[in-house]
Scaffold this active site. Structure first.
Site, PDB file in Angstrom:
ATOM      1  CD  GLU A  67      -3.833  -6.014   3.619  1.00 53.44           C
ATOM      2  OE1 GLU A  67      -4.629  -5.174   4.086  1.00 53.44           O
ATOM      3  OE2 GLU A  67      -2.595  -5.933   3.748  1.00 53.44           O
ATOM      4  CD  GLU A  93      -3.123  -0.907   2.151  1.00 55.05           C
ATOM      5  OE1 GLU A  93      -3.030   0.004   2.998  1.00 55.05           O
ATOM      6  OE2 GLU A  93      -4.088  -1.682   2.081  1.00 55.05           O
TER       7      GLU A  93
HETATM    8  C1  FCB Z   1      -4.382  -2.340   5.318  1.00 53.02           C
HETATM    9  C2  FCB Z   1      -2.992  -2.749   5.773  1.00 53.02           C
HETATM   10  C3  FCB Z   1      -3.002  -3.842   6.794  1.00 53.02           C
HETATM   11  C4  FCB Z   1      -4.134  -3.703   7.790  1.00 53.02           C
HETATM   12  C5  FCB Z   1      -5.446  -3.492   7.088  1.00 53.02           C
HETATM   13  C6  FCB Z   1      -6.635  -3.381   7.996  1.00 53.02           C
HETATM   14  O1  FCB Z   1      -4.355  -1.019   4.918  1.00 53.02           O
HETATM   15  O2  FCB Z   1      -2.223  -3.169   4.683  1.00 53.02           O
HETATM   16  O3  FCB Z   1      -1.743  -3.841   7.421  1.00 53.02           O
HETATM   17  O4  FCB Z   1      -3.844  -2.723   8.690  1.00 53.02           O
HETATM   18  O5  FCB Z   1      -5.379  -2.361   6.284  1.00 53.02           O
END
Ligand code: FCB
Length: 425
Positions: free
Chosen positions: A338, A159
């Site tokens: 994610e 990110e």
């Molecule tokens: C993302 C991150 C991860 C976690 C989630 C909830 O932005 O990559 O580390 O904190 O959010």
């Protein structure tokens, strides 16, 4: 609803990140940030989930659920505790973690830099330091040489948009806590260069590697007045990094929610003007984005629910972002690295997984080359500035005893993974 079958070889996993689970990551900028007065951190990471020591148990548990992939990160601050000094013992540690993952029958998906920087790099300016990109690449090469034959999927930087935004302009919730447009631009350029050099390093160290970045992507919604702001934010927070992914082997998609932007007429006019005049933008925009980012409760569409994070509960946002990536980078492999929900009610998590997967499956059926779905997170863990209050885990962690409790959602995702299909609703 009909049963939905996923493509052969689909990766089904759960994710963690070193600083959030390992514990005692005391050579990193985040360790210092948690202790600095005036930051919004509500907790210190301290022992986190003690995953540094308990990884054998955690890895075995994830595999026993039926998952076939585990995404975790290697901690730069451990591997290179002083500039130029690499710690072979730490490389051995991550080799052992990776061996455990492979021995358990799971595919490792390894992130080289998940937010935290070594203290020595942060002291020189973090992503504003001209040498950080080359240093990241040198570290990446060491790690890939150490683990390379066991790992195919490499994420260079997690990110980059969140790092640049959170640390250099907007939210004040990431180190180093800068709040100006110039720093945002420079950090963005540094992250892109870091990715470019790390990608070359990964490829030179492992010819079979598949490398990319993992991107935080939002589903955006707005009325006409909010649209210029949405376009501006999306350009700077998402698209610059997606453009920098043109040569990557895959795009990691990380989506949690939808953001709806609305402005009143006066604010909208002021903002439109500011966007046209750069010196004005430099003054006006940082406070606007800061305020927007700091608001724990942005307006939601009628009837929408919030997660513990204050986000709109919107699992289907994942389809919008996958669709957009498939359109912007046609043919590029997509890995959902994610997708998850912070909630005290595990039934919400089960429903979130199912709704997200249904929406994702529709994109796959429409031709999006999605290779896997990795849920955030394996464990309840240290959620950065929000600390330990957020419950993202498929597995609960008792903070006092470190005992793990498998939640029904973990068994649910494991059963989907084993069957490679989502049963009838
Ligand atoms: C993302 C991150 C991860 C976690 C989630 C909830 O932005 O990559 O580390 O904190 O959010």
């Amino acid at each position: 609803m009909a049963e939905l079958v996923f493509p052969d070889g689909f990766l089904w996993g759960a994710a963690t990140a070193a600083h959030q689970v390992e514990g005692d990551n005391d050579g990193s900028d985040w360790w210092d940030w948690e202790r600095r007065p005036g930051t919004p951190c509500v907790d210190r990471s301290d022992l986190a989930c003690d995953h540094y020591r308990r990884y054998p148990e955690d890895v075995a548990l994830l595999a026993s659920l039926g998952l076939n992939a585990y995404r975790y990160s290697v901690e730069w601050a451990r591997v290179e505790p002083e500039a130029g000094r690499f710690d072979e013992g730490q490389l051995d540690h991550y080799r052992a973690v990776t061996d455990a993952v492979v021995a358990a029958g799971m595919t490792p998906v390894v992130t080289l830099n998940h937010f935290s920087l070594p203290r020595w790099a942060a002291a020189r300016g973090g992503w504003l330091w001209s040498e950080t990109p080359a240093r990241l690449a040198r570290y990446a090469e060491r790690v890939v040489r150490a683990l390379g034959d066991r790992v195919t999927w490499w994420c260079t930087i997690n990110e980059p948009g969140s790092v640049a935004f959170g640390g250099y302009v907007g939210a004040l919730n990431f180190p180093p806590g800068r709040t100006d447009l110039r720093s945002w631009e420079r950090a963005t350029a540094g992250l892109i260069e870091g990715h470019r050099l790390a990608l070359l390093a990964v490829r030179s160290a492992s010819p079979t590697a598949r490398a990319g970045m993992t991107h935080q992507l939002l589903e955006w919604a707005s009325d006409a007045r909010g649209r210029p702001f949405v376009e501006w934010m999306r350009r700077r927070n998402e698209d610059v990094f997606l453009e920098a992914a043109a040569d990557d082997d895959f795009v990691g998609v990380q989506t949690y929610t939808r953001v709806t932007v609305r402005f009143n007429p006066v604010a909208a006019t002021a903002l439109r003007l500011a966007l046209r005049v750069p010196p004005l933008a430099a003054r006006v925009l940082p406070p606007v984005v800061r305020r927007a980012a700091a608001s724990p409760t942005p307006p939601l569409p009628p009837g929408a629910r919030r997660t513990q994070m204050g986000y709109e509960l919107r699992p289907e946002a994942l389809a919008a972002t996958v669709r957009r990536v498939a359109r912007l980078l046609p043919g590029k492999d997509i890995l959902v690295t994610e997708h998850g929900i912070a909630t005290a009610d595990d039934a919400d998590r089960i429903a979130f997984i199912d709704a997200g997967l249904r929406a994702l499956h529709a994109e796959i059926a429409a031709g999006a080359p999605v290779r896997g779905y990795i849920h955030w997170s394996a464990l309840d863990n240290f959620e950065w500035a929000y600390g330990y209050r957020m419950q993202f885990g498929l597995v609960a962690v008792d903070r006092a005893t470190q005992a793990r409790t498998v939640r029904p959602s973990a068994r649910h995702l494991g059963a989907i993974a084993r069957a490679n299909r989502l049963p009838d609703a």
